[in-house]
Design an enzyme around this catalytic site. Structure first.
Site, mmCIF file in Angstrom:
data_model
loop_
_atom_site.group_PDB
_atom_site.id
_atom_site.type_symbol
_atom_site.label_atom_id
_atom_site.label_comp_id
_atom_site.label_asym_id
_atom_site.label_seq_id
_atom_site.Cartn_x
_atom_site.Cartn_y
_atom_site.Cartn_z
ATOM 1 N N CYS A 28 0.093 3.800 2.761
ATOM 2 C CA CYS A 28 0.543 3.254 4.054
ATOM 3 C C CYS A 28 2.031 3.512 4.245
ATOM 4 O O CYS A 28 2.466 3.929 5.324
ATOM 5 C CB CYS A 28 0.282 1.747 4.122
ATOM 6 S SG CYS A 28 -1.442 1.264 3.997
ATOM 7 N N CYS B 78 0.831 -1.205 0.000
ATOM 8 C CA CYS B 78 0.000 0.000 0.000
ATOM 9 C C CYS B 78 0.870 1.260 0.000
ATOM 10 O O CYS B 78 1.553 1.537 0.985
ATOM 11 C CB CYS B 78 -0.918 -0.044 1.216
ATOM 12 S SG CYS B 78 -1.768 1.488 1.585
#
Length: 149
Positions: A74, A71
């Site tokens: 993230c 991600c």
């Protein structure tokens, strides 16, 4: 010069610091539980449950970062999450990889990453979906202030 950054992905580490390949290691839960000012990566449900129980017993705010190695947002917000953990030592900062701890991820009904859950006394009091750094800081400040008041 920026200090090298470690990630959960050795391939990413090579990109960040080509001179050194850094492979993360797991710490024992007993060591992690006593640390303040760090993000604690939970690799098993037992580790997660132990950290949650210890924080509840101490009356501390828990901020959980539900993340994934693949991600992009993230990875972008992870250094900020670490900085908040260093600054707000009165809270417990946990990191849960959604691909690694599917049972915990399902229990918190995570549908997007990153998702941050704010837990007090075992109950979710706030949730942020997305890498919203200003809101993350504001909620940490709000809930750590009320915890120390």
């Amino acid at each position: 010069m920026r200090p090298p950054t470690k990630s959960c992905n050795p391939a990413l580490d090579r990109n960040l610091n080509p001179q050194k390949l850094s492979i993360p290691t797991r710490r024992k839960t007993t060591e992690m539980a006593s640390e303040e000012g760090v993000v604690i990566a939970c690799h098993t449900k037992e580790e997660f449950d132990a950290q949650m129980a210890k924080a509840k017993e101490a009356g501390k705010l828990v901020v959980i970062d539900f993340t994934a190695s693949w991600c992009g947002p993230c990875r972008a917000i992870a250094p900020l999450f670490v900085e908040h953990a260093k600054k707000f030592t009165q809270a417990v900062f946990l990191k849960v990889d959604v691909d690694e701890l599917k049972e915990v991820t399902a229990a918190y009904k995570i549908e997007a990453m990153p998702t941050f859950h704010f837990i007090k006394n075992g109950e979710t009091v706030e949730t942020i979906v997305g890498a919203r750094k200003d809101e993350l800081l504001a909620l940490i400040q709000k809930h750590t202030a009320s915890a120390s008041a």
